[in-house]
Write a protein that holds these residues in place. Sequence first.
Motif, PDB file in Angstrom:
ATOM      1  N   ASN A  19       0.850  -1.197   0.000  1.00  0.00           N
ATOM      2  CA  ASN A  19       0.000   0.000   0.000  1.00  0.00           C
ATOM      3  C   ASN A  19       0.884   1.245   0.000  1.00  0.00           C
ATOM      4  O   ASN A  19       1.777   1.398   0.842  1.00  0.00           O
ATOM      5  N   GLU A  34       9.142   0.509  -1.171  1.00  0.00           N
ATOM      6  CA  GLU A  34       7.919  -0.094  -1.685  1.00  0.00           C
ATOM      7  C   GLU A  34       8.180  -0.839  -2.988  1.00  0.00           C
ATOM      8  O   GLU A  34       7.382  -1.683  -3.404  1.00  0.00           O
ATOM      9  N   THR A  41       0.370   4.094   0.981  1.00  0.00           N
ATOM     10  CA  THR A  41       0.227   5.010   2.121  1.00  0.00           C
ATOM     11  C   THR A  41       1.166   4.655   3.274  1.00  0.00           C
ATOM     12  O   THR A  41       1.278   5.420   4.233  1.00  0.00           O
ATOM     13  N   TYR A  42       1.808   3.479   3.188  1.00  0.00           N
ATOM     14  CA  TYR A  42       2.722   3.078   4.259  1.00  0.00           C
ATOM     15  C   TYR A  42       4.074   3.731   4.050  1.00  0.00           C
ATOM     16  O   TYR A  42       4.591   3.787   2.933  1.00  0.00           O
ATOM     17  N   ASP A  43       4.679   4.197   5.144  1.00  0.00           N
ATOM     18  CA  ASP A  43       6.025   4.760   5.039  1.00  0.00           C
ATOM     19  C   ASP A  43       7.052   3.688   5.349  1.00  0.00           C
ATOM     20  O   ASP A  43       6.729   2.542   5.693  1.00  0.00           O
TER      21      ASP A  43
END
Length: 290
Positions: A99, A199, A101-103
């Motif tokens: 995802n 990512e 939105t994950y850092d």
Amino acid sequence: MRITQSMLSNNMLRNLSKSYENMDKYQQQLSTGKKIHRPSDDPVIAMKSVNYRTQKTEIEQYKRNMTEVNIWMDNSDSSLDKATKTMQRIRELNVQASNGTYDSGQRKNIAKEVQQLVEHMENIGNSKINGKYLFNGANTKTAPVSVKENTFPDNSDPVKMEVSQGVFLKANVDGTQVFNEELFKDLNEFASTLESGSEKDLDQFISKLDGHIDNIVNERADLGARMNRAELVEDRLETQEIIANRVLSDNEDAELEKVITDLKTQESVHRAAMGVGARIIQPTLMDFLR
């Protein structure tokens, strides 16, 4: 031929002895419930008993082997179930980490859980029962998985047990198809990618994880088929044991109703023989000359 008093007495005593012998035989049958007590009583029954007891002993051994097979299969199935759930959890974490939105910090936290799950997969791969490892083929004394030492299952020989005459069942699962080097290589690469916080390239692991999950499911399906057959074999052994016990009982066990009837008849015959004997032993001339 001249019949003397001594001949009558000897015949009477011999017949009484035979009557006592018959009564003793019936009393032994009643007390033990068996037709014979030594092979000489009836060699045919004795020979059949040896054969029937041998068959019964073989069936009992096959049932013990069947118990061992069930232990192996049940524990293997339980281990594969845990492995499947572990891999599904890793896949969920893969989807979650992909995802955008994950850092990086959150991905590193996910990496820690993945590392724990990898260790858990190693523990599952080293499952054993009664001191024997389940997933290293016939080499049951050596632990199959050690990520640290880079050793993985290398023996795919089946562990077979005889469950009927000439019938062998495979009790184990091929660990080389489940807990192989490729599995742990992909898991470690996935954990390293998460640890880097990037990512990039996370999506490629989903297909790899799916492939490993399919391998586990396929092996479990094969195991399930063998477990179904094991149930059929076990039912057959139960039936064979019942038949063997019945045949052995029919061959050896005395019919108590018949034995009681024969004993009562023999007692009546014995009483009659005693009465006849009393008439045979009549006073002699010497009794009157005293």
